[in-house]
Structure formats: structure tokens, C-alpha cells
Design a protein around this motif. Structure first.
Motif, PDB file in Angstrom:
ATOM      1  N   LYS A 162      -2.793   3.313   8.044  1.00  0.00           N
ATOM      2  CA  LYS A 162      -3.188   4.136   8.576  1.00  0.00           C
ATOM      3  C   LYS A 162      -2.393   5.388   9.694  1.00  0.00           C
ATOM      4  CE  LYS A 162      -6.774   1.477   8.804  1.00  0.00           C
ATOM      5  NZ  LYS A 162      -8.249   0.660   9.896  1.00  0.00           N
ATOM      6  N   ILE A 163      -1.372   5.302   9.333  1.00  0.00           N
ATOM      7  CA  ILE A 163      -0.641   6.045  10.670  1.00  0.00           C
ATOM      8  C   ILE A 163       0.416   6.686  10.195  1.00  0.00           C
ATOM      9  CG2 ILE A 163       1.458   6.181  12.965  1.00  0.00           C
ATOM     10  CD1 ILE A 163       0.006   3.491  13.977  1.00  0.00           C
ATOM     11  N   PHE A 164       1.242   6.012   9.119  1.00  0.00           N
ATOM     12  CA  PHE A 164       2.049   7.131   7.997  1.00  0.00           C
ATOM     13  C   PHE A 164       1.770   7.206   7.126  1.00  0.00           C
ATOM     14  CE2 PHE A 164       4.399   3.952  11.041  1.00  0.00           C
ATOM     15  CZ  PHE A 164       5.938   5.192  11.956  1.00  0.00           C
ATOM     16  N   ASN A 165      -0.076   7.125   6.350  1.00  0.00           N
ATOM     17  CA  ASN A 165      -0.655   7.407   5.406  1.00  0.00           C
ATOM     18  C   ASN A 165       0.998   7.297   4.337  1.00  0.00           C
ATOM     19  OD1 ASN A 165      -2.830   8.718   3.787  1.00  0.00           O
ATOM     20  ND2 ASN A 165      -1.857  11.257   5.457  1.00  0.00           N
ATOM     21  N   TYR A 166       0.678   6.213   3.107  1.00  0.00           N
ATOM     22  CA  TYR A 166       0.842   6.647   2.478  1.00  0.00           C
ATOM     23  C   TYR A 166       0.576   5.553   1.706  1.00  0.00           C
ATOM     24  CZ  TYR A 166       3.795   2.239   4.152  1.00  0.00           C
ATOM     25  OH  TYR A 166       3.950   1.205   5.247  1.00  0.00           O
ATOM     26  N   HIS A 167       0.841   5.274  -0.148  1.00  0.00           N
ATOM     27  CA  HIS A 167       0.699   4.466  -0.706  1.00  0.00           C
ATOM     28  C   HIS A 167       1.436   4.110  -1.499  1.00  0.00           C
ATOM     29  CE1 HIS A 167      -3.584   5.001  -0.435  1.00  0.00           C
ATOM     30  NE2 HIS A 167      -3.528   6.499  -0.261  1.00  0.00           N
ATOM     31  N   THR A 168       1.656   2.665  -1.685  1.00  0.00           N
ATOM     32  CA  THR A 168       2.962   2.031  -3.590  1.00  0.00           C
ATOM     33  C   THR A 168       2.103   1.966  -4.322  1.00  0.00           C
ATOM     34  OG1 THR A 168       2.714  -0.554  -2.163  1.00  0.00           O
ATOM     35  CG2 THR A 168       3.858   1.081  -0.956  1.00  0.00           C
ATOM     36  N   ILE A 169       3.639   1.657  -5.012  1.00  0.00           N
ATOM     37  CA  ILE A 169       3.283   1.893  -6.577  1.00  0.00           C
ATOM     38  C   ILE A 169       4.207   1.035  -6.847  1.00  0.00           C
ATOM     39  CG2 ILE A 169       2.425   3.003  -8.786  1.00  0.00           C
ATOM     40  CD1 ILE A 169       2.343   5.488  -7.906  1.00  0.00           C
ATOM     41  N   ALA A 170       3.717  -0.217  -7.728  1.00  0.00           N
ATOM     42  CA  ALA A 170       4.664  -0.605  -8.144  1.00  0.00           C
ATOM     43  C   ALA A 170       5.032  -0.452  -9.909  1.00  0.00           C
ATOM     44  CB  ALA A 170       4.879  -2.320  -8.248  1.00  0.00           C
ATOM     45  N   VAL A 171       5.541  -0.650 -10.555  1.00  0.00           N
ATOM     46  CA  VAL A 171       6.287  -0.025 -12.220  1.00  0.00           C
ATOM     47  C   VAL A 171       6.597  -1.553 -12.067  1.00  0.00           C
ATOM     48  CG1 VAL A 171       6.864   1.045 -13.592  1.00  0.00           C
ATOM     49  CG2 VAL A 171       6.365   2.155 -11.565  1.00  0.00           C
ATOM     50  N   ASN A 172       5.413  -2.501 -13.183  1.00  0.00           N
ATOM     51  CA  ASN A 172       6.290  -3.692 -14.412  1.00  0.00           C
ATOM     52  C   ASN A 172       6.778  -3.122 -15.644  1.00  0.00           C
ATOM     53  OD1 ASN A 172       5.955  -5.985 -12.507  1.00  0.00           O
ATOM     54  ND2 ASN A 172       3.692  -5.600 -12.629  1.00  0.00           N
TER      55      ASN A 172
END
Length: 346
Positions: free
Chosen positions: A98-108
Motif C-alpha cells: 500500500k505504501i510502495f505500490n507494486y505487484h508481484t508475478i510468479a512465472v511457473n
């Protein structure tokens, strides 16, 4: 969009190639893509920003990752390795989203998906992996994106040598890649008085199963004189120049990037019927499939094309068309763009 494309302990192979392809596909869409890699000697990359982890102690590498995210402020972090996926859970604790405003994506890249559950979104390289993931994860945040390849070669009809074909194989030298299945097939071909040559490339990942292991297997099968061991394949075009048939005898293969490389270089592919191969090959149409771990069935498929050489270029041409239609970098770029749009609206 500012994206951090991340891999850990990168080496030559399919996962590393997909990492490169994602970089190119995202850059094609105008995204600012920085790379996070390990400082381990395999560092030949091109990007506007490249961050390197020392790959010495996990705690120091993780602390550096924190500093990179704080300074670079990516909107999306794409993880191609299990260790990085595991770190995403800690990253969210130390750097609240909420502070740093990023999303994470894993590639399987394979069926072992447990660490990918630490990320916000998951990309699987085939439907079977996605189905496994969806039993434990929000289906709306789970996607399928097939691997792709830069179509840098035009289709070029080959002159198939059905008298003494050169049969190629390359990849990670490990038991699951099925080098032994192909070498036993060589023994059977020899017993049937069918002439052939094997061109064997690959890179070692273990001291216990390596190039020496393959040479010893070839000696045991009494076909060492028919084998050309070429080591690491860095120039794919050069490798395929004299290869008539590409053999992919893997015991397990979630996708099979090497198969579409065969398509690219206008070479007929014969592969074991793994999930990845069945995704890419329609048997007898754009390649041939044989029963997994059956050297005899592999021999039967090799002999079928040797005895029907008129089918060779028709199959290769259809394979190239499949490559163009489904597995181009443009297709990958569009699929990733669609996912990023959904994430942006999440």
C-alpha cells in the motif's frame, strides 16, 4: 510501466531463455524493464538497468533486493525462480504494498508451484500447471502464457538425408531429459542396419550425470563412433545446419522450448509424448510423438520418416506455420500486455 524482471542463479537453459524473451516482449510494448540477476558469470544481458545479486548469502541478497525496490520503485516484479518467489512474502512484510505500490508475478516453469503462491499473480506456461495452481489460488489472478521465440529465420526447405540422417539433441544433461532413451534407440537402429549419426549437445548441471556419463552410455550401446558430442550449443543456427531430425526424448517437459526451436530451424521434431510436447505437436501433422521412455517406439518413428521422406518437408512447413501463428514474440508480448492491463485495474 516500470518492471523488474528477476531471475536468480541464472544458467543456460529454457528458464533463462524465457527470462530473456519476457524482457524483449515487454520492451516491445514500451515498458521500462530493469533486470535482476545473479553475479555468477552468466551475465550477458542487455537492458537500461541491470541489478546484480552476489549469490553468496541469502540474507545479504535479500537486503539488496529491498534496497533495489526502494530505489527503483517498480510497479511490477516478475519472478522466474523459486527463491525469488519465496522472498516476495518477506518483501511484502518489510515493504508494504500500500505504501510502495507494486505487484508481484510468479512465472511457473514447471509443475512445482508451491513458492509461486507467495506472489500476487501467477503465470503458468501450460494449462495443466494452471489447473494445479487454481486448486490453491484465486483463478482470477492465475493466467496461462505459452513460451515463445523470436522468429529470426525464414522457413528454409531442407534436403532430408534419409540414407544416413543426422539426429540431434541438446539441453540440460540430466536423467529427465532422456539422453539415454535416444542412445538406446541408436543401438536398436544399428541392429536394424540403419545408418545414422547422432549430434549431441548440452550443458552439465551435475557432477554425477554429465557429458562423460553420456559418452559411457554410448560406449555401452556400442555406438560411440556414430556420436558427435558438441558440448554447449551457443549458436543454434550452426547446430541445426546439418541436423535432419531433432529428438526430444524428455521424461517430463511442461512446455519444451527446444521443440519450437526445431520448428524455427525447419527441422522435423520427434518428441516423447509429455504434456509440453502434446501441447506443441499434433502427431503426424507438425511433428512426431513417441511413447515416453520407449526407445523402440522412438526407433519406429525415426524409421517411419526415413521410409516416407516425401512427408518430411510437409511436416516441417506445418510446424513453422504453427510457430508463426501461436508462439511468436509478438504473441507473447500481447499476452503479457493483456495481463498487465488486468493487474493495473485490479
Amino acid at each position: 510501466m516500470r518492471i523488474l524482471n528477476a531471475i536468480h542463479s541464472q544458467s543456460i537453459g529454457g528458464v533463462e531463455q524465457v527470462f530473456r524473451d519476457y524482457t524483449q516482449a515487454l520492451t516491445m510494448r514500451g515498458h521500462e524493464v530493469a533486470l535482476l540477476i545473479s553475479k555468477n558469470g552468466n551475465e550477458n544481458y542487455s537492458a537500461t538497468k541491470i541489478f546484480k545479486l552476489k549469490n553468496f548469502a541469502q540474507i545479504f541478497d535479500f537486503l539488496k533486493l529491498l534496497l533495489i525496490v526502494i530505489s527503483y520503485r517498480p510497479k511490477v516484479i516478475i519472478c522466474h525462480s523459486r527463491r525469488l518467489m519465496k522472498w516476495m512474502r518477506l518483501l511484502k512484510f518489510f515493504l508494504p504494498q500500500k505504501i510502495f505500490n507494486y505487484h508481484t508475478i510468479a512465472v511457473n516453469h514447471g509443475i512445482t508451484f508451491d513458492t509461486s503462491l507467495h506472489c500476487d499473480f501467477i503465470i503458468s506456461i501450460n494449462r495443466q500447471i494452471k489447473d494445479l495452481v487454481d486448486k490453491h489460488f484465486d483463478q482470477k489472478k492465475s493466467f496461462v502464457v505459452n513460451n515463445a521465440i523470436d522468429i529470426s529465420q525464414k522457413y528454409q526447405q531442407k534436403k532430408f538425408n534419409n540414407i544416413c540422417p543426422t539426429i540431434g539433441i541438446y539441453g540440460r544433461i540430466e536423467p529427465r531429459k532422456g539422453f539415454d532413451v535416444m542412445l538406446l534407440a541408436g543401438k536398436i537402429l544399428q541392429e536394424k542396419n540403419q545408418d545414422f549419426r547422432f549430434k549431441i549437445g548440452g550443458f552439465e548441471v551435475s557432477e554425477n550425470y554429465n557429458l562423460t556419463t553420456l559418452k559411457n552410455l554410448a560406449l555401452q550401446q556400442q555406438i560411440i563412433d556414430k556420436c558427435n558430442f558438441v558440448g554447449v550449443v551457443k549458436d543454434k543456427l550452426d547446430f541445426f545446419l546439418d541436423v535432419d531430425i531433432l529428438c526430444v526424448p524428455s521424461r517430463e517437459e511442461p512446455f519444451g522450448l527446444v521443440i519450437i526451436e526445431g520448428f524455427l530451424y525447419s527441422t522435423l521434431v520427434i518428441a516423447s509424448d509429455t504434456d509440453g510436447a502434446k501441447l506443441l505437436i499434433n502427431d503426424q501433422q507438425n511433428g512426431l510423438l513417441f511413447k515416453n521412455e520407449s526407445s523402440q517406439d522412438l526407433v519406429d518413428k525415426i524409421l517411419s520418416i526415413i521410409n516416407n521422406p516425401q512427408n518430411y518437408n510437409q511436416i516441417c512447413q506445418q510446424a513453422y506455420k504453427v510457430l508463426q501463428d501461436r508462439y511468436s514474440l509478438e504473441s507473447l508480448s500481447q499476452n503479457l500486455q493483456n495481463i498487465l492491463a488486468k493487474i493495473n485495474n485490479d
